[in-house]
Motif scaffolding. Structure first.
Motif, short mmCIF file in Angstrom:
data_model
loop_
_atom_site.label_atom_id
_atom_site.label_comp_id
_atom_site.label_asym_id
_atom_site.label_seq_id
_atom_site.Cartn_x
_atom_site.Cartn_y
_atom_site.Cartn_z
N LYS A 18 0.81 -1.23 -0.04
CA LYS A 18 0.06 0.11 0.03
C LYS A 18 1.09 1.23 0.02
O LYS A 18 1.46 1.60 1.28
CB LYS A 18 -0.94 -0.13 1.13
N GLU A 19 0.83 1.94 -1.18
CA GLU A 19 1.86 2.90 -1.36
C GLU A 19 1.04 4.15 -0.67
O GLU A 19 2.00 5.24 -0.18
CB GLU A 19 2.30 3.26 -2.80
N ASP A 22 -4.54 5.95 -2.26
CA ASP A 22 -5.05 5.68 -3.62
C ASP A 22 -4.26 4.76 -4.25
O ASP A 22 -4.35 4.76 -5.66
CB ASP A 22 -5.25 6.88 -4.25
N SER A 23 -3.51 4.00 -3.67
CA SER A 23 -2.48 3.33 -4.64
C SER A 23 -2.04 1.92 -3.83
O SER A 23 -1.69 1.92 -2.64
CB SER A 23 -1.03 3.99 -4.79
N SER A 25 0.23 -1.31 -4.99
CA SER A 25 1.10 -1.83 -6.10
C SER A 25 1.78 -3.21 -5.99
O SER A 25 1.65 -3.67 -4.65
CB SER A 25 2.30 -1.05 -6.34
N THR A 45 2.76 0.24 -11.39
CA THR A 45 3.23 1.53 -10.81
C THR A 45 2.50 2.04 -9.58
O THR A 45 1.63 1.32 -8.81
CB THR A 45 2.88 2.73 -11.85
N PHE A 46 2.86 3.23 -9.11
CA PHE A 46 2.38 3.52 -7.68
C PHE A 46 1.16 4.31 -7.76
O PHE A 46 0.42 4.59 -6.87
CB PHE A 46 3.42 4.53 -7.12
N SER A 47 0.28 4.28 -8.88
CA SER A 47 -0.97 4.90 -9.14
C SER A 47 -1.74 3.42 -9.29
O SER A 47 -1.45 2.74 -9.94
CB SER A 47 -0.89 5.88 -10.27
N GLY A 48 -2.95 3.73 -8.73
CA GLY A 48 -4.18 2.51 -9.02
C GLY A 48 -3.81 1.48 -8.07
O GLY A 48 -3.14 1.76 -7.17
N PHE A 49 -4.76 0.70 -8.07
CA PHE A 49 -4.75 -0.51 -7.25
C PHE A 49 -4.68 -1.77 -7.92
O PHE A 49 -5.26 -2.28 -9.01
CB PHE A 49 -6.31 -0.64 -6.65
N ASP A 69 -6.55 -5.36 -11.69
CA ASP A 69 -6.40 -3.93 -11.62
C ASP A 69 -7.90 -2.94 -11.40
O ASP A 69 -8.63 -3.15 -12.30
CB ASP A 69 -5.54 -3.46 -12.91
N THR A 71 -8.27 0.00 -10.68
CA THR A 71 -8.08 1.48 -10.64
C THR A 71 -9.45 2.11 -11.16
O THR A 71 -9.74 3.09 -11.02
CB THR A 71 -6.84 1.96 -11.51
#
Length: 596
Positions: A18-19, A22-23, A25, A45-49, A69, A71
């Motif tokens: 959990k970055e 909202d993320s 990875s 990447t660090f964006s999305g789930f 994914d 996101t």
């Protein structure tokens, strides 16, 4: 977290991180066989789930990872890398939930996931790295995850199980992929409550699928078996209490585990009933706080229970495992690390177990459990020249995280002087480790007239018993003089002889006979003495050797083990010892006759 180990021992671990709010990875780390873990590598990447991932490795060492994914919607994506390469770019495979790899025969990589009203299947082409679609299983209702097993030859033979229905009640259903597409092959009675789809195929080809629902302190459910005689629906209740966990292997074996008062128990389900509870550990634990109990089938047929023990006893705090071997015996091991919590397990080469988890810092922590016994071998090859006073020896290595060789057990098979089948393997002696690290046992057995071939296995300090050695040492035990038919003129002497007696004569032409001998190699056990006489030994009418039993010693007899020759192959015949001297003493104690 997941971990896979290829056939060369290289391990790959993967986990979700959990970055931010909202993320989420995916990260992986790789470790060569016997090496250290390399730095972590990001797959997404660090964006999305990126969630609900699965991990697999094929026969070439290529590792594949698939995830959902979430996101923007729910998309199934996958990436792969060769044994020495980096992760390739993710591939979008379609929409769905909870992707999982099937343990397919022949090393194929097959991915299955749950769609909104379907089960979707893809196969990875190992040459091009592309995913090809296999037939989709269309469903009217799907209210659970999908269980999958098997599959080969482009997915044919793939079996899936799922729960068809909703919280008020549903059925466990089973389908199989064949040359003509999917076939619905089994449906259970209604299962209420939460679901537990599992499926396996036993060694006879019978399919076993299961679902469960919460029921008070225990768990009730149903099993569906599909065999040549049709479909059978069997309700069952789990043993134990509200801590009970249950799993099914790819071969349809079901094992449950639970804890009570700091003790972990297990039971197996077979033929419609649960076995009596068995302790998963021999140590009497005083700490009653058990957490993280898991029961997991391994790809080689063994089972691993793991848990974290905490409480008042510092000596017991930490990570515990218990491995169930093919013989059904559970054997525990204590890692002794209070912060290690296991997340994933895999069978590694040569029987060791790779357990990967965390230690509160986010770093990958692993334990290679020493569940593999030492590798032993006999010393000195195969001494075919017969001897009646024999010492056989062995050595062993314990090279996978081992705690050292602790002892040896020798087993032997044997055959008699008259032929017949060899016996099975049976124990003939044990020994500890000598100062040189080896083992020797003297005169392990002395049954007259038999030939023995011995093998060895070793045990380490953790109680792991290794395999029986592939090499063997063979030796012959003489036929005793009293077993032979003697003519007139022989007299019995008793003293420190082989089997406490020997036969002596001065009569020319006196004979000792042993009919129906089957052998290839011979040796005479006799006393040479001053002014000793001569004998000839024949087998099946053929002269083996003429022997002079005369010694230069003036202080007494000279005990001898005299080779008589080797035939091209074992044959049957009468063995005859005949005195060919006159008036000189001949003393015979026995004779070797071995088919080796």
């Amino acid at each position: 977290m997941r971990v896979v180990v290829d056939r060369d021992g290289q391990a790959t671990a993967a986990w979700e991180a959990k970055e931010s709010a909202d993320s989420v990875s995916l990260w992986t780390a790789r470790r060569s066989s016997g090496g250290a873990w390399a730095a972590a590598e990001g797959v997404t990447t660090f964006s999305g789930f990126s969630v609900d991932f699965d991990l697999a490795v094929d026969g070439s060492g290529t590792t594949s990872i698939a995830w959902a994914d979430t996101t923007d919607g729910t998309d199934i994506r996958a990436a792969r890398r060769t044994r020495t390469g980096a992760w390739g770019s993710p591939v979008d495979l379609g929409s769905g939930h909870r992707p999982q790899f099937a343990e397919a025969a022949g090393g194929e990589t097959i991915l299955v996931w749950r769609g909104s009203s379907s089960v979707d299947v893809r196969r990875l082409d190992p040459g091009t790295g592309t995913w090809t679609s296999l037939p989709t299983l269309e469903l009217s209702r799907l209210s659970s995850d999908v269980a999958v097993v098997g599959g080969s030859d482009a997915g044919r033979g793939l079996v899936v199980s799922w729960r068809d229905g909703y919280s008020s009640g549903g059925t466990v259903r089973v389908a199989r992929l064949g040359a003509d597409g999917w076939q619905d092959i089994g449906t259970s009675a209604v299962v209420e409550g939460s679901t537990w789809p599992r499926v396996g195929v036993d060694p006879t080809g019978r399919i076993v699928a299961g679902g469960k629902a919460a029921s008070g302190d225990g768990v009730a459910g149903t099993l569906v078996t599909v065999g040549p005689e049709g479909t059978d629906d069997v309700p069952f209740e789990l043993p134990g209490n509200d801590t009970t966990v249950v799993e099914m292997s790819a071969t349809g074996e079901i094992v449950a585990a639970w804890h009570e008062g700091g003790t972990v128990f297990t039971a197996e389900y077979d033929a419609g009933r649960w076995s009596a509870p068995r302790r998963a550990h021999s140590a009497r634990l005083t700490s009653t706080d058990v957490s993280g109990l898991r029961i997991q089938p391994l790809s080689d047929g063994r089972w691993l229970a793991s848990w974290h023990q905490s409480g008042s006893s510092t000596a017991e705090q930490g990570f515990w495992t218990s491995l169930r071997d093919a013989d059904g015996r559970w054997r525990e091991e204590y890692a002794g690390d209070g912060c290690f919590f296991p997340d994933a397990v895999a069978a590694a080469p040569r029987g060791s177990i790779e357990v990967v988890g965390g230690c509160g810092s986010g770093a990958v922590v692993s334990r290679r459990l020493d569940v593999h016994g030492p590798t032993a071998r006999m010393l000195g090859g195969t001494p075919l020249l017969p001897t009646y006073q024999t010492g056989i020896g062995a050595t062993a290595t314990d090279d996978i995280g081992g705690v050292g060789v602790a002892g040896f057990e020798y087993l032997a098979r044997s055959v008699g002087w008259n032929g017949g089948p060899w016996t099975g393997w049976s124990p003939i002696g044990t020994d500890g480790v000598h100062t040189d690290g080896n083992s020797v046992i003297d005169n392990p057995t002395e049954r007259p007239g038999r030939t023995y071939c011995a093998r060895v296995r070793a045990v380490d300090g953790g109680g792991n018993v290794g395999p029986l050695s592939t090499d063997e040492s063979c030796y012959s035990v003489p036929i005793d003089d009293r077993q032979m038919r003697r003519s007139r003129g022989w007299h019995v002497r008793t003293n420190h002889y082989w089997q406490h007696t020997a036969l002596v004569t001065r009569k020319r032409g006196a004979t000792l006979r042993m009919p129906a001998v089957r052998a290839r190699r011979f040796a005479l056990l006799a006393d040479a003495m001053p002014r000793g006489g001569r004998v000839e030994v024949r087998f099946g009418g053929r002269l083996l050797k003429r022997v002079t039993l005369r010694s230069a010693s003036v202080n007494g007899n000279d005990y001898r083990n005299i080779p008589l020759g080797v035939l091209p192959a074992a044959r049957s015949g009468t063995l005859v010892i005949k005195v060919i001297s006159t008036g000189r003493p001949v003393q015979i104690d026995g004779i070797h006759a071995t088919p080796l």
